[in-house]
Design a protein around this motif. Structure first.
Motif, PDB file in Angstrom:
ATOM      1  N   GLN A  47      45.912  33.375  39.259  1.00 12.60           N
ATOM      2  CA  GLN A  47      45.631  33.620  37.847  1.00 12.60           C
ATOM      3  C   GLN A  47      44.665  32.588  37.283  1.00 12.60           C
ATOM      4  OE1 GLN A  47      48.220  32.231  34.626  1.00 12.60           O
ATOM      5  NE2 GLN A  47      48.833  34.368  34.381  1.00 12.60           N
ATOM      6  N   ALA A  48      43.456  33.010  36.992  1.00 10.30           N
ATOM      7  CA  ALA A  48      42.480  32.161  36.310  1.00 10.30           C
ATOM      8  C   ALA A  48      42.757  32.183  34.815  1.00 10.30           C
ATOM      9  CB  ALA A  48      41.070  32.649  36.605  1.00 10.30           C
ATOM     10  N   ARG A  49      41.984  31.393  34.054  1.00 15.67           N
ATOM     11  CA  ARG A  49      42.130  31.432  32.585  1.00 15.67           C
ATOM     12  C   ARG A  49      41.218  32.472  31.958  1.00 15.67           C
ATOM     13  NH1 ARG A  49      46.427  30.421  32.881  1.00 15.67           N
ATOM     14  NH2 ARG A  49      46.138  30.188  35.100  1.00 15.67           N
ATOM     15  N   HIS A  50      40.292  33.029  32.738  1.00 14.22           N
ATOM     16  CA  HIS A  50      39.272  33.931  32.196  1.00 14.22           C
ATOM     17  C   HIS A  50      38.702  34.703  33.375  1.00 14.22           C
ATOM     18  CE1 HIS A  50      35.370  35.122  30.444  1.00 14.22           C
ATOM     19  NE2 HIS A  50      35.843  34.822  29.255  1.00 14.22           N
ATOM     20  N   GLU A  51      38.325  35.945  33.134  1.00  9.19           N
ATOM     21  CA  GLU A  51      37.830  36.765  34.246  1.00  9.19           C
ATOM     22  C   GLU A  51      36.551  36.196  34.864  1.00  9.19           C
ATOM     23  OE1 GLU A  51      40.175  39.576  31.546  1.00  9.19           O
ATOM     24  OE2 GLU A  51      38.631  38.036  31.239  1.00  9.19           O
ATOM     25  N   GLU A  52      35.678  35.605  34.061  1.00 12.25           N
ATOM     26  CA  GLU A  52      34.478  35.004  34.636  1.00 12.25           C
ATOM     27  C   GLU A  52      34.845  33.901  35.619  1.00 12.25           C
ATOM     28  OE1 GLU A  52      30.409  32.580  33.333  1.00 12.25           O
ATOM     29  OE2 GLU A  52      31.816  33.247  31.800  1.00 12.25           O
ATOM     30  N   MET A  53      35.888  33.117  35.274  1.00 15.24           N
ATOM     31  CA  MET A  53      36.338  32.061  36.165  1.00 15.24           C
ATOM     32  C   MET A  53      36.957  32.646  37.437  1.00 15.24           C
ATOM     33  SD  MET A  53      35.391  29.430  34.537  1.00 15.24           S
ATOM     34  CE  MET A  53      34.067  30.534  34.034  1.00 15.24           C
ATOM     35  N   ALA A  54      37.636  33.776  37.303  1.00 20.37           N
ATOM     36  CA  ALA A  54      38.185  34.438  38.490  1.00 20.37           C
ATOM     37  C   ALA A  54      37.062  34.827  39.440  1.00 20.37           C
ATOM     38  CB  ALA A  54      38.989  35.670  38.079  1.00 20.37           C
ATOM     39  N   ALA A  55      35.971  35.346  38.892  1.00 18.10           N
ATOM     40  CA  ALA A  55      34.833  35.712  39.742  1.00 18.10           C
ATOM     41  C   ALA A  55      34.218  34.478  40.388  1.00 18.10           C
ATOM     42  CB  ALA A  55      33.786  36.472  38.921  1.00 18.10           C
ATOM     43  N   PHE A  56      34.033  33.404  39.619  1.00 17.09           N
ATOM     44  CA  PHE A  56      33.496  32.166  40.196  1.00 17.09           C
ATOM     45  C   PHE A  56      34.412  31.619  41.298  1.00 17.09           C
ATOM     46  CE2 PHE A  56      30.957  31.085  36.147  1.00 17.09           C
ATOM     47  CZ  PHE A  56      29.759  31.437  36.740  1.00 17.09           C
ATOM     48  N   GLU A  57      35.715  31.722  41.085  1.00 19.06           N
ATOM     49  CA  GLU A  57      36.645  31.235  42.104  1.00 19.06           C
ATOM     50  C   GLU A  57      36.538  32.067  43.375  1.00 19.06           C
ATOM     51  OE1 GLU A  57      40.302  31.117  39.856  1.00 19.06           O
ATOM     52  OE2 GLU A  57      39.449  29.565  38.551  1.00 19.06           O
ATOM     53  N   ALA A  58      36.335  33.365  43.215  1.00 21.13           N
ATOM     54  CA  ALA A  58      36.118  34.217  44.388  1.00 21.13           C
ATOM     55  C   ALA A  58      34.820  33.838  45.102  1.00 21.13           C
ATOM     56  CB  ALA A  58      36.083  35.690  43.970  1.00 21.13           C
ATOM     57  N   VAL A  59      33.793  33.480  44.324  1.00 18.17           N
ATOM     58  CA  VAL A  59      32.527  33.047  44.920  1.00 18.17           C
ATOM     59  C   VAL A  59      32.726  31.736  45.679  1.00 18.17           C
ATOM     60  CG1 VAL A  59      30.135  32.373  44.484  1.00 18.17           C
ATOM     61  CG2 VAL A  59      31.170  34.208  43.139  1.00 18.17           C
ATOM     62  N   GLY A  60      33.406  30.772  45.041  1.00 16.92           N
ATOM     63  CA  GLY A  60      33.662  29.502  45.709  1.00 16.92           C
ATOM     64  C   GLY A  60      34.469  29.687  46.979  1.00 16.92           C
ATOM     65  N   TYR A  61      35.494  30.541  46.906  1.00 15.04           N
ATOM     66  CA  TYR A  61      36.300  30.831  48.100  1.00 15.04           C
ATOM     67  C   TYR A  61      35.422  31.408  49.209  1.00 15.04           C
ATOM     68  CZ  TYR A  61      39.805  33.034  51.096  1.00 15.04           C
ATOM     69  OH  TYR A  61      40.558  33.422  52.185  1.00 15.04           O
ATOM     70  N   ALA A  62      34.561  32.363  48.860  1.00 14.48           N
ATOM     71  CA  ALA A  62      33.703  32.995  49.861  1.00 14.48           C
ATOM     72  C   ALA A  62      32.688  32.013  50.430  1.00 14.48           C
ATOM     73  CB  ALA A  62      32.989  34.201  49.243  1.00 14.48           C
ATOM     74  N   LYS A  63      32.097  31.189  49.577  1.00 18.53           N
ATOM     75  CA  LYS A  63      31.088  30.233  50.052  1.00 18.53           C
ATOM     76  C   LYS A  63      31.683  29.249  51.054  1.00 18.53           C
ATOM     77  CE  LYS A  63      27.558  30.066  46.452  1.00 18.53           C
ATOM     78  NZ  LYS A  63      26.692  29.200  45.642  1.00 18.53           N
TER      79      LYS A  63
END
Length: 607
Positions: A47-63
């Motif tokens: 659970q992120a605090r904001h959907e944009e942060m959820a997307a960034f976290e998915a990007v960081g995880y993938a990178k």
């Protein structure tokens, strides 16, 4: 109990090996949330605090994991909020799958609450694959294609599932007309160019006397091969920022980053070379590459859509970097011009001396370059680093030497503000046993980072190594834009747009259960880094830094820097005048070779 479509979505994600979905809840995905409850939170809902942060976290995880990142959001505003993070993934060629809700099928077209035409909205960001599921039989094919396409094309894909479809009983596609069966798995493959193309590339490279190599993130799996080619050709190696961790910075012929945030030896490497080899990079700034007609050039890229851009390449090799270089290497001859390599190594050694001097310059109160420079010697061997956009990226690019297993990244192509903190959150879910550090500006921290400290506080106890450092360069200024205005417009700081509040970041961190320190003296910088790296919980370091320290471009001239300094004075700042005086005394050291470069260009102009 029957299996719902939502149950099958999570089951299929598990079959694909998905461990985490970075998300934020909403009624448009209530069916999926209920399925998560039935599945025992597998895959984990982060659970992120904001959907944009959820997307960034998915990007960081993938990178940092090499796997596909998955994020989820509700219909309407939730799906809209994902977009910036998804564009970050698209432009940096990172595999991310977005799963978003939609209003019931019966309400579509009726201007219903939170109804947004998501197929049109996502048409660009998920241009490789975007599909809405309207009947259960479309699964698993739609989800399989989303996963496979994201990984094969290193891109963003999207699966849109209306709320009522999530609640339908799942039935698989039948062996029947207009049914599409599917299967799991993404085979590994390494494409290679033809022997004829490799031979042509070798001929170009062997003819060069002063060879420059530029690598990007596509060269990350070819470290040994890049080193072997550089040694064979006597070449220097510059790095695009996304490829900063692709080759060790302490190799004497690695000139560091290239571009506006790059180094002087990388700039001069490109100015003086007669041959260019680009490996796994789509670095966009042509002005930092050799003059057209100056150098013969060869490009290697795995994506046929990305070759032939940025420079008039003579040979384009489409293939995996490691496999292509392995085939190319036996055809390359040892360079006889070792003076070229010696010059590169001398220029690079000189640059690191300049960086040390720049970090030692007095500032009010702390020189931001010293903050990054002091960290360099303390970096753990397995650290994961993320820089946010802005002036922080300058110091990340120029002062930190990545080597060995160290990993680092930032928003390379979109250059958006705000991904630094969510990147390292995603990284910690990928590698919970490794320390992570985010270097961010106070503007990015106020925009996105502070709320995500709450996410860190929620999850850090699950990580085997709890060390996660958020280092804030707190200069009360949106500093990169301030300096861009000075350099490009000759304008002083426009306070209504640039000045931002001084926030007690460390106090907030302690308030929510993290460690936090505010550092206002240069003598306390190294100790703060050491304490944070020894802590048993995440830590926020609030470095109070001087906004008058200029992020000098590698091609800057004395006149340009003088003009920028004068623009500070237009802001009627006595402190800025003092800082300008201190920098002017050492400006010659900051720009090695600048007078000679200017003289040569003036001679060219006269011709």
């Amino acid at each position: 109990m029957s299996t719902k479509v939502s149950d099958h979505v999570l089951e299929r994600l598990r079959d694909w090996g998905v461990e985490y979905v970075f998300a934020y809840p909403g009624d448009g995905i209530n069916g999926l949330l209920a399925a998560w409850g039935r599945a025992g939170d597998n895959p984990r809902f982060i659970q992120a605090r904001h959907e944009e942060m959820a997307a960034f976290e998915a990007v960081g995880y993938a990178k940092f994991s090499g796997k596909a990142g998955v994020c989820a959001a509700t219909s309407g505003p939730g799906a809209i909020h994902l977009l910036n993070g998804l564009y970050d993934a698209k432009l940096d060629h990172v595999p991310v799958v977005a799963i978003v809700g939609q209003t019931n099928r019966s309400a579509m077209g009726g201007s219903y609450q939170q109804e947004v035409d998501l197929l049109s909205l996502y048409k660009d960001v998920a241009s490789d694959f975007c599909e809405m599921v309207t009947v259960p039989e479309q699964l698993p094919n739609v989800l399989d294609r989303a996963m496979r396409t994201a990984m094969a094309r290193r891109s963003v894909t999207a699966v849109i599932i209306p709320a009522d479809v999530q609640e339908l009983d799942y039935s698989p596609p039948k062996h029947a007309f207009k049914m599409v069966p599917s299967s799991l798995g993404m085979p590994r493959y390494a494409p290679v160019p033809s022997d004829e193309d490799v031979t042509r590339a070798a001929e170009v490279l062997n003819a060069g006397e002063k060879v420059a190599i530029l690598i990007g993130q596509g060269a990350r799996g070819a470290r040994e091969e890049v080193m072997a080619v550089a040694d064979r050709l006597g070449a220097g190696v510059a790095k695009a920022l996304l490829g900063k961790d692709a080759l060790d910075d302490d190799l004497p012929y690695v000139t560091g980053s290239i571009g506006l945030l790059g180094t002087r030896p990388s700039y001069e490497l490109m100015q003086d070379c007669d041959t260019l080899l680009v490996i796994g990079s789509s670095f966009p700034y042509t002005q930092f590459l050799p003059e057209f007609g100056q150098a013969r050039a060869v490009q290697i890229d795995i994506d046929p859509h990305m070759v032939g851009m940025r420079y008039p390449f003579e040979v384009n090799l489409v293939g995996d970097a490691r496999e292509t270089l392995t085939r190319l290497l036996p055809l390359l001859k040892s360079s006889k011009n070792r003076g070229w390599r010696k010059k590169i190594e001398k220029d690079t050694a000189r640059w690191w001396e300049v960086m040390e001097r720049r970090a030692a310059v007095d500032a009010d109160p702390v020189n931001p370059e010293y903050v990054a420079h002091a960290l360099n010697d303390l970096l753990p061997d397995n650290v994961i680093l993320a820089s946010d956009s802005g002036s922080a990226a300058n110091w990340y690019a120029r002062h930190l030497k990545l080597r060995g297993a160290m990993r680092g990244s930032l928003s390379g192509t979109l250059a958006t503000m705000g991904p630094g903190v969510p990147y390292v959150i995603g990284a910690k879910f990928a590698h919970g046993d490794r320390p992570a550090i985010a270097l961010v500006g106070d503007g990015a921290m106020q925009m996105n980072g502070m709320a995500e400290l709450i996410t860190i506080a929620k999850y850090y106890r699950e990580w085997q190594d709890p060390r996660l450092i958020v280092a804030i360069l707190n200069n009360r200024d949106l500093n990169q834009v301030t300096w861009e205005m000075r350099a490009m417009e000759g304008a002083p700081q426009f306070l209504p747009s640039q000045s931002i509040p001084d926030v007690a970041y460390a106090d907030f961190a302690r308030l929510i259960g993290l460690d936090g320190m505010r550092i206002e003296k240069p003598g306390d910088v190294r100790g703060a880094w050491e304490a944070a790296l020894a802590a048993d919980k995440p830590c926020v370091l609030d470095f109070v830094t001087d906004p008058a320290v200029p992020p000098i471009p590698p091609h800057a001239t004395l006149d340009q820097i003088e003009a920028a300094a004068v623009s500070i004075l237009k802001g009627d700042s006595d402190r800025a005048a003092m800082v300008r005086q201190g920098f002017k005394a050492k400006i010659q050291e900051f720009l090695p070779g600048s007078h000679q470069r200017e003289d040569r260009h003036r001679t060219k102009d006269r011709r």
